[in-house]
Design a protein around this motif. Structure first.
Motif, mmCIF file in Angstrom:
data_model
loop_
_atom_site.group_PDB
_atom_site.id
_atom_site.type_symbol
_atom_site.label_atom_id
_atom_site.label_comp_id
_atom_site.label_asym_id
_atom_site.label_seq_id
_atom_site.Cartn_x
_atom_site.Cartn_y
_atom_site.Cartn_z
ATOM 1 N N SER A 277 62.191 6.409 10.394
ATOM 2 C CA SER A 277 62.720 7.298 11.434
ATOM 3 C C SER A 277 63.832 8.160 10.856
ATOM 4 N N ALA A 278 63.692 9.481 11.021
ATOM 5 C CA ALA A 278 64.659 10.430 10.471
ATOM 6 C C ALA A 278 64.184 11.828 10.857
ATOM 7 N N THR A 279 64.970 12.837 10.508
ATOM 8 C CA THR A 279 64.512 14.219 10.612
ATOM 9 C C THR A 279 64.022 14.650 9.235
ATOM 10 N N TYR A 280 62.837 15.218 9.198
ATOM 11 C CA TYR A 280 62.249 15.676 7.942
ATOM 12 C C TYR A 280 62.311 17.202 7.900
ATOM 13 N N GLY B 234 63.104 21.533 11.181
ATOM 14 C CA GLY B 234 62.970 20.091 11.051
ATOM 15 C C GLY B 234 62.042 19.470 12.079
ATOM 16 N N THR B 235 61.522 18.303 11.738
ATOM 17 C CA THR B 235 60.749 17.464 12.667
ATOM 18 C C THR B 235 61.481 16.144 12.802
ATOM 19 N N ARG B 236 61.822 15.801 14.040
ATOM 20 C CA ARG B 236 62.529 14.542 14.312
ATOM 21 C C ARG B 236 61.497 13.456 14.552
ATOM 22 N N LEU B 237 61.415 12.517 13.629
ATOM 23 C CA LEU B 237 60.399 11.461 13.664
ATOM 24 C C LEU B 237 61.018 10.143 14.116
#
Lengths: 109, 113
Positions: free
Chosen positions: A83-86, A102-105
């Motif tokens: 879990s993180a922002t990529y 960014g994509t927040r996963l």
């Protein structure tokens, strides 16, 4: 002007549920595409650099691929710690990175 | 091996004030870049310093200025602060030759009230 667009903005997965993040780019001559991971309250952490269409790189559960118009970050059997922002970025000029939003996963156990 | 270090970690200022942020690059690195990251957005390039000179600049007003010292450390100065300057300010370092990956610090969270 160079542009980078990431999708989706946010993604929730169950632990073990594989998926892909997309990075579309518009540049006049790609000199490098970068993937970074950013945890809350931290600076981005380097993951991969890709230079030419067809190139692939892997690190643990992550694999990055590159075409002439987009890059994908594939996540296989993710764990909660993924879990993180990529963030995706392209190199503009000699040293400037142009980032996407960014994509927040989020990976739920 | 110390990575990129930034100070302070958090800062609260009021509109119109001036602020100075500091950065020490990773050991062996000679190039420092500064980025601004608004909440929920990707970082935006402010400028880059190499051999104590500003080498490249992004689309930021002259209120944003910087400096690099002989030991490669750097400062970012912002004058006449606006509410919109509230953001995470990131410093990144690399070697000055052919492009290498950037190493980022943890940033300075600036809040302008």
């Amino acid at each position: 002007e160079d542009q980078v667009t990431q999708s989706p903005e946010a993604l929730r997965l169950q632990e073990g549920e594989s998926s892909s993040l997309n990075c579309s780019y518009t540049v006049s001559g790609l000199r490098g595409l970068f993937w970074y991971r950013q945890d809350p309250g931290k600076g981005p952490e380097f993951l991969f650099t890709l230079y030419s269409a067809g190139e692939e790189k892997e690190k643990e559960r992550l694999k990055a691929t590159l075409t002439k118009k987009e890059s994908f970050l594939h996540i296989t059997a993710p764990k909660p710690e993924d879990s993180a922002t990529y963030l995706c970025a392209v190199l503009q000029g000699a040293q400037k990175l142009v980032f996407g939003q960014g994509t927040r996963l989020t990976i739920n156990p | 091996d110390a990575g990129v270090t930034q100070s302070p970690t958090h800062l609260i200022k009021t509109r119109g004030q001036q602020v100075t942020l500091r950065c020490s690059p990773k050991s062996g690195h000679d190039t420092v870049s500064w980025y601004q990251q608004a909440l929920g957005q990707g970082p935006q390039f402010i400028f880059q310093y190499y051999e104590e000179e500003e080498r490249q600049r992004g689309n930021f007003p002259d209120r944003f200025s910087g400096h690099q010292f002989p030991n490669y450390s750097s400062e970012l100065n912002v004058n006449a602060l606006l509410l919109g300057d509230s953001a995470l300010y990131l410093c990144a370092s690399t070697l000055g030759g052919p492009y290498e990956k950037l190493f980022f610090g943890s940033g300075t969270q600036l809040s302008v009230l």
